[in-house]
Design an enzyme around this catalytic site. Sequence first.
Site, PDB file in Angstrom:
ATOM      1  N   SER A 148      13.110  33.329 -24.545  1.00 53.02           N
ATOM      2  CA  SER A 148      14.168  33.742 -23.619  1.00 53.02           C
ATOM      3  C   SER A 148      13.708  33.547 -22.173  1.00 53.02           C
ATOM      4  O   SER A 148      13.503  32.420 -21.741  1.00 53.02           O
ATOM      5  CB  SER A 148      14.566  35.187 -23.916  1.00 53.02           C
ATOM      6  N   GLU A 166      32.422  30.474 -16.047  1.00 54.25           N
ATOM      7  CA  GLU A 166      32.765  29.791 -14.798  1.00 54.25           C
ATOM      8  C   GLU A 166      31.651  28.851 -14.349  1.00 54.25           C
ATOM      9  O   GLU A 166      31.541  28.516 -13.165  1.00 54.25           O
ATOM     10  CB  GLU A 166      33.054  30.826 -13.703  1.00 54.25           C
ATOM     11  N   HIS A 190      19.411  31.454 -25.216  1.00 51.34           N
ATOM     12  CA  HIS A 190      20.569  32.117 -25.859  1.00 51.34           C
ATOM     13  C   HIS A 190      21.772  31.192 -25.721  1.00 51.34           C
ATOM     14  O   HIS A 190      22.890  31.617 -25.432  1.00 51.34           O
ATOM     15  CB  HIS A 190      20.855  33.465 -25.211  1.00 51.34           C
TER      16      HIS A 190
END
Length: 301
Positions: A148, A166, A190
């Site tokens: 991560s 966005e 992720h």
Amino acid sequence: MNIQGKLMIIGGAVDKGSFTEASFDINVANNLNFFETGILKRLILESKHKEKSRIEVVTTASKIPREVGPEYVKAFQFLNATNVDVLHIEKREQATDPEVLARIKAADVVMFTGGDQLRLTSILGGTELHDIILDKYRNEDFVYAGTSAGAAAASNNMIYQGSSSEALLKGEVKITSGLGLIDDVTIDTHFVQRGRIGRLFQAVVGNPKVLGIGLGEDTGLLIIENKMEAIGSGLVILVDGRQIKDTNLTQVELGQPVSINNLVVHVMSKYDTYDLKTNKMYIQSSQYEVDLLDKNPETVK
């Protein structure tokens, strides 16, 4: 530069369970998915002394380091790697502590946990500890592993913020400098589960020389010299902007949609490889290799 070390970047994991559970041994199949995918086991096998390798787990990126660290220790112990300890480095001053530096120098593997990659780079960036890790990676049989945030921070260009929904609005994705173990890539984690492909699109269109790497959860890349191998159960998305023909990036205002013509995307799964030098991907179980072999076995070796 002929890099002597290895880089293992992991996209994170959602359904990992807890190694602090009393019934850990009984319910191991429901716990950390790294067991099922073999990521941590592969990490141990790639390390200098295998199960006897000295492994330091660095929890700097995490806001709950005292909980995260022991879980990784138990995970490694389950795989018979017992020479493992945790470094809680929460301030820049700690990254110059002689005892901490001695432990990093002695490590065969340094594993950076998840959390906030900006926290990780702002605390460790430019410290003596950072320099030691770079030197070991370049000149020793050493493994940098990050999951991560620890993966996102490994590259020279690091995404640290940006809305998934966005992401293709100009200026939405924020990029800064990472720890600099690998150049000309930017890494997002992720990836599939959080729909972050737009973040990589914008990162790549701003400088098409940079290869975008999107790591799914329970998935990673093992990088040795110029070769990347997909590991784990999920997908790795590669975004190659070198063939981009046109974009409106410099013509639109901040907050406006970005258009891109001829962006190339590759999808890797377990055992597939990608050559960073030739920019070519190789599918391990290619259906075309099978067809060719069936037609003329003597032509395929």
